[in-house]
Scaffold this motif. Sequence first.
Motif, PDB file in Angstrom:
ATOM      1  N   ILE A  99      -0.515 -17.142   1.320  1.00 55.19           N
ATOM      2  CA  ILE A  99      -0.757 -16.132   2.344  1.00 55.19           C
ATOM      3  C   ILE A  99       0.479 -15.245   2.445  1.00 55.19           C
ATOM      4  O   ILE A  99       1.585 -15.731   2.703  1.00 55.19           O
ATOM      5  CB  ILE A  99      -1.072 -16.782   3.702  1.00 55.19           C
ATOM      6  CG1 ILE A  99      -2.334 -17.651   3.585  1.00 55.19           C
ATOM      7  CG2 ILE A  99      -1.250 -15.720   4.778  1.00 55.19           C
ATOM      8  CD1 ILE A  99      -2.688 -18.403   4.858  1.00 55.19           C
ATOM      9  N   HIS A 100       0.283 -13.959   2.206  1.00 59.70           N
ATOM     10  CA  HIS A 100       1.384 -12.992   2.218  1.00 59.70           C
ATOM     11  C   HIS A 100       1.217 -12.075   3.430  1.00 59.70           C
ATOM     12  O   HIS A 100       0.160 -11.466   3.610  1.00 59.70           O
ATOM     13  CB  HIS A 100       1.376 -12.149   0.942  1.00 59.70           C
ATOM     14  CG  HIS A 100       1.297 -12.953  -0.321  1.00 59.70           C
ATOM     15  ND1 HIS A 100       2.403 -13.400  -0.995  1.00 59.70           N
ATOM     16  CD2 HIS A 100       0.216 -13.398  -1.026  1.00 59.70           C
ATOM     17  CE1 HIS A 100       2.025 -14.079  -2.069  1.00 59.70           C
ATOM     18  NE2 HIS A 100       0.705 -14.091  -2.106  1.00 59.70           N
ATOM     19  N   GLN A 101       2.261 -11.960   4.238  1.00 64.07           N
ATOM     20  CA  GLN A 101       2.216 -11.085   5.408  1.00 64.07           C
ATOM     21  C   GLN A 101       3.147  -9.889   5.191  1.00 64.07           C
ATOM     22  O   GLN A 101       4.273 -10.049   4.717  1.00 64.07           O
ATOM     23  CB  GLN A 101       2.630 -11.860   6.658  1.00 64.07           C
ATOM     24  CG  GLN A 101       1.718 -13.055   6.947  1.00 64.07           C
ATOM     25  CD  GLN A 101       2.106 -13.773   8.216  1.00 64.07           C
ATOM     26  OE1 GLN A 101       1.995 -13.218   9.322  1.00 64.07           O
ATOM     27  NE2 GLN A 101       2.574 -15.008   8.083  1.00 64.07           N
ATOM     28  N   TYR A 102       2.654  -8.710   5.545  1.00 63.90           N
ATOM     29  CA  TYR A 102       3.377  -7.477   5.259  1.00 63.90           C
ATOM     30  C   TYR A 102       3.626  -6.679   6.535  1.00 63.90           C
ATOM     31  O   TYR A 102       2.806  -6.673   7.459  1.00 63.90           O
ATOM     32  CB  TYR A 102       2.587  -6.622   4.269  1.00 63.90           C
ATOM     33  CG  TYR A 102       2.426  -7.280   2.914  1.00 63.90           C
ATOM     34  CD1 TYR A 102       3.391  -7.128   1.929  1.00 63.90           C
ATOM     35  CD2 TYR A 102       1.308  -8.064   2.636  1.00 63.90           C
ATOM     36  CE1 TYR A 102       3.249  -7.737   0.692  1.00 63.90           C
ATOM     37  CE2 TYR A 102       1.158  -8.674   1.401  1.00 63.90           C
ATOM     38  CZ  TYR A 102       2.134  -8.510   0.433  1.00 63.90           C
ATOM     39  OH  TYR A 102       1.998  -9.119  -0.789  1.00 63.90           O
ATOM     40  N   GLY A 103       4.759  -5.994   6.543  1.00 65.45           N
ATOM     41  CA  GLY A 103       5.115  -5.151   7.675  1.00 65.45           C
ATOM     42  C   GLY A 103       4.550  -3.751   7.545  1.00 65.45           C
ATOM     43  O   GLY A 103       3.888  -3.412   6.550  1.00 65.45           O
ATOM     44  N   PRO A 104       4.806  -2.895   8.536  1.00 69.00           N
ATOM     45  CA  PRO A 104       4.318  -1.508   8.508  1.00 69.00           C
ATOM     46  C   PRO A 104       4.763  -0.785   7.238  1.00 69.00           C
ATOM     47  O   PRO A 104       5.918  -0.890   6.820  1.00 69.00           O
ATOM     48  CB  PRO A 104       4.960  -0.882   9.752  1.00 69.00           C
ATOM     49  CG  PRO A 104       5.202  -2.043  10.674  1.00 69.00           C
ATOM     50  CD  PRO A 104       5.561  -3.193   9.779  1.00 69.00           C
ATOM     51  N   GLY A 105       3.836  -0.089   6.618  1.00 65.57           N
ATOM     52  CA  GLY A 105       4.131   0.666   5.413  1.00 65.57           C
ATOM     53  C   GLY A 105       4.086  -0.142   4.132  1.00 65.57           C
ATOM     54  O   GLY A 105       4.240   0.421   3.040  1.00 65.57           O
ATOM     55  N   GLU A 106       3.883  -1.454   4.228  1.00 71.16           N
ATOM     56  CA  GLU A 106       3.881  -2.309   3.033  1.00 71.16           C
ATOM     57  C   GLU A 106       2.473  -2.620   2.528  1.00 71.16           C
ATOM     58  O   GLU A 106       2.321  -3.254   1.482  1.00 71.16           O
ATOM     59  CB  GLU A 106       4.629  -3.612   3.324  1.00 71.16           C
ATOM     60  CG  GLU A 106       6.114  -3.401   3.587  1.00 71.16           C
ATOM     61  CD  GLU A 106       6.848  -4.694   3.881  1.00 71.16           C
ATOM     62  OE1 GLU A 106       8.056  -4.753   3.599  1.00 71.16           O
ATOM     63  OE2 GLU A 106       6.216  -5.646   4.395  1.00 71.16           O
ATOM     64  N   MET A 107       1.457  -2.203   3.268  1.00 70.73           N
ATOM     65  CA  MET A 107       0.076  -2.328   2.814  1.00 70.73           C
ATOM     66  C   MET A 107      -0.515  -0.922   2.752  1.00 70.73           C
ATOM     67  O   MET A 107      -0.642  -0.247   3.780  1.00 70.73           O
ATOM     68  CB  MET A 107      -0.745  -3.215   3.757  1.00 70.73           C
ATOM     69  CG  MET A 107      -0.258  -4.646   3.827  1.00 70.73           C
ATOM     70  SD  MET A 107      -1.260  -5.672   4.936  1.00 70.73           S
ATOM     71  CE  MET A 107      -2.766  -5.844   3.978  1.00 70.73           C
ATOM     72  N   VAL A 108      -0.849  -0.482   1.569  1.00 70.06           N
ATOM     73  CA  VAL A 108      -1.343   0.879   1.376  1.00 70.06           C
ATOM     74  C   VAL A 108      -2.824   0.807   1.024  1.00 70.06           C
ATOM     75  O   VAL A 108      -3.210   0.164   0.042  1.00 70.06           O
ATOM     76  CB  VAL A 108      -0.560   1.591   0.257  1.00 70.06           C
ATOM     77  CG1 VAL A 108      -1.099   3.001   0.053  1.00 70.06           C
ATOM     78  CG2 VAL A 108       0.931   1.615   0.587  1.00 70.06           C
ATOM     79  N   PHE A 109      -3.667   1.450   1.832  1.00 66.46           N
ATOM     80  CA  PHE A 109      -5.106   1.427   1.588  1.00 66.46           C
ATOM     81  C   PHE A 109      -5.745   2.638   2.248  1.00 66.46           C
ATOM     82  O   PHE A 109      -5.270   3.140   3.269  1.00 66.46           O
ATOM     83  CB  PHE A 109      -5.734   0.135   2.122  1.00 66.46           C
ATOM     84  CG  PHE A 109      -5.501  -0.109   3.591  1.00 66.46           C
ATOM     85  CD1 PHE A 109      -6.437   0.304   4.535  1.00 66.46           C
ATOM     86  CD2 PHE A 109      -4.349  -0.741   4.031  1.00 66.46           C
ATOM     87  CE1 PHE A 109      -6.225   0.086   5.890  1.00 66.46           C
ATOM     88  CE2 PHE A 109      -4.127  -0.968   5.386  1.00 66.46           C
ATOM     89  CZ  PHE A 109      -5.063  -0.556   6.319  1.00 66.46           C
ATOM     90  N   ASP A 110      -6.825   3.110   1.650  1.00 63.41           N
ATOM     91  CA  ASP A 110      -7.568   4.231   2.221  1.00 63.41           C
ATOM     92  C   ASP A 110      -8.462   3.711   3.337  1.00 63.41           C
ATOM     93  O   ASP A 110      -9.074   2.651   3.222  1.00 63.41           O
ATOM     94  CB  ASP A 110      -8.408   4.910   1.138  1.00 63.41           C
ATOM     95  CG  ASP A 110      -9.002   6.214   1.621  1.00 63.41           C
ATOM     96  OD1 ASP A 110     -10.068   6.165   2.266  1.00 63.41           O
ATOM     97  OD2 ASP A 110      -8.394   7.271   1.365  1.00 63.41           O
ATOM     98  N   ARG A 111      -8.572   4.460   4.396  1.00 63.65           N
ATOM     99  CA  ARG A 111      -9.314   3.999   5.572  1.00 63.65           C
ATOM    100  C   ARG A 111     -10.828   4.088   5.399  1.00 63.65           C
ATOM    101  O   ARG A 111     -11.565   3.417   6.134  1.00 63.65           O
ATOM    102  CB  ARG A 111      -8.909   4.821   6.797  1.00 63.65           C
ATOM    103  CG  ARG A 111      -7.430   4.702   7.170  1.00 63.65           C
ATOM    104  CD  ARG A 111      -7.143   3.456   7.959  1.00 63.65           C
ATOM    105  NE  ARG A 111      -5.719   3.293   8.256  1.00 63.65           N
ATOM    106  CZ  ARG A 111      -5.229   2.403   9.114  1.00 63.65           C
ATOM    107  NH1 ARG A 111      -6.050   1.598   9.773  1.00 63.65           N
ATOM    108  NH2 ARG A 111      -3.932   2.310   9.313  1.00 63.65           N
ATOM    109  N   SER A 112     -11.304   4.890   4.412  1.00 64.35           N
ATOM    110  CA  SER A 112     -12.751   5.101   4.345  1.00 64.35           C
ATOM    111  C   SER A 112     -13.332   5.091   2.933  1.00 64.35           C
ATOM    112  O   SER A 112     -14.551   5.205   2.778  1.00 64.35           O
ATOM    113  CB  SER A 112     -13.116   6.426   5.024  1.00 64.35           C
ATOM    114  OG  SER A 112     -12.451   7.513   4.384  1.00 64.35           O
ATOM    115  N   PHE A 113     -12.519   4.949   1.881  1.00 65.80           N
ATOM    116  CA  PHE A 113     -13.041   5.012   0.517  1.00 65.80           C
ATOM    117  C   PHE A 113     -13.953   3.818   0.233  1.00 65.80           C
ATOM    118  O   PHE A 113     -13.565   2.662   0.372  1.00 65.80           O
ATOM    119  CB  PHE A 113     -11.875   5.036  -0.481  1.00 65.80           C
ATOM    120  CG  PHE A 113     -12.302   5.121  -1.923  1.00 65.80           C
ATOM    121  CD1 PHE A 113     -12.864   6.284  -2.424  1.00 65.80           C
ATOM    122  CD2 PHE A 113     -12.138   4.038  -2.773  1.00 65.80           C
ATOM    123  CE1 PHE A 113     -13.253   6.381  -3.755  1.00 65.80           C
ATOM    124  CE2 PHE A 113     -12.523   4.117  -4.104  1.00 65.80           C
ATOM    125  CZ  PHE A 113     -13.084   5.291  -4.603  1.00 65.80           C
TER     126      PHE A 113
END
Length: 273
Positions: free
Chosen positions: A43-57
């Motif tokens: 289980i990997h936990q990421y801070g702000p800006g470390e997970m990049v994903f499109d909100r609607s694609f």
Amino acid sequence: MTFVNIALARGKSDQYLADVSRAVHDALVAELDVHPDDNFQLIHQYGPGEMVFDRSFRGGPRSDDWIAFTITDSRDRDERSKRRFYKALVHLLEERPGIHPSDVYVMMTVTPPANFSFAGGVIGTDVEAAESLDAAAGTREAYSKAEMTYAVTQLFQNGDRVPVLPMLSDDVVLTLPATLPYGGQFTGRAAFDGFFAKSPASNPVWSSFDIVVEDVIAADDHLIARLTNTAVPKATGKTVTFQNLWLFRVAGGRIVSVQLYADTAVTTSGPAS
């Protein structure tokens, strides 16, 4: 065999993480027939800006609770099974810890069992073969090359005859060079078992005899075991290191003959190592 990587935003509670872990494992067991004990996750936990994903694609809208599962599987599942798994996973995650289905991303990859090693440097194909043989409990009419490879490896590496004996045809022929003091041709499963029940060091030729299995190669109708041996012939008292090959011929999912190819001169002479 599966391995699960889970990526999500940092700051979730221990209970939240436990619920996520349980949901994906329960879905794998229920829909993809994964063994209940085959539970390996990171289980990997990421801070702000470390997970990049499109909100609607291709779905969404995705929130800050977006979670990604990367699942490595040793079996390529059919599309119907995967559909059931995806639906079961989002359902369980929505129940607990309350993740919306739009926030669940899954990527499945397939890699063969040989790319797994659970412990002790043991290749995954051997683990799978051993489990298959244990489940069959001697009731099989035919065996796979992977199972035979495992059994032959166990025979030479650990002196374990149990896996290979059921794989032998009733009239299996064991052939050893006639120039060896214990050479000749032997027929039947009992004769094979009797020969391998004795360690090489227990016969009149050798004072000691150690075997390293270099590899066991499976081909269309045979397997080849390549061994490196370090031994002391009683005739010379000098340590010698030499290789030999064992050829296992296969027909109808059974081993029908076994032949040793060896340098028989080392029993009476050879350079000290």
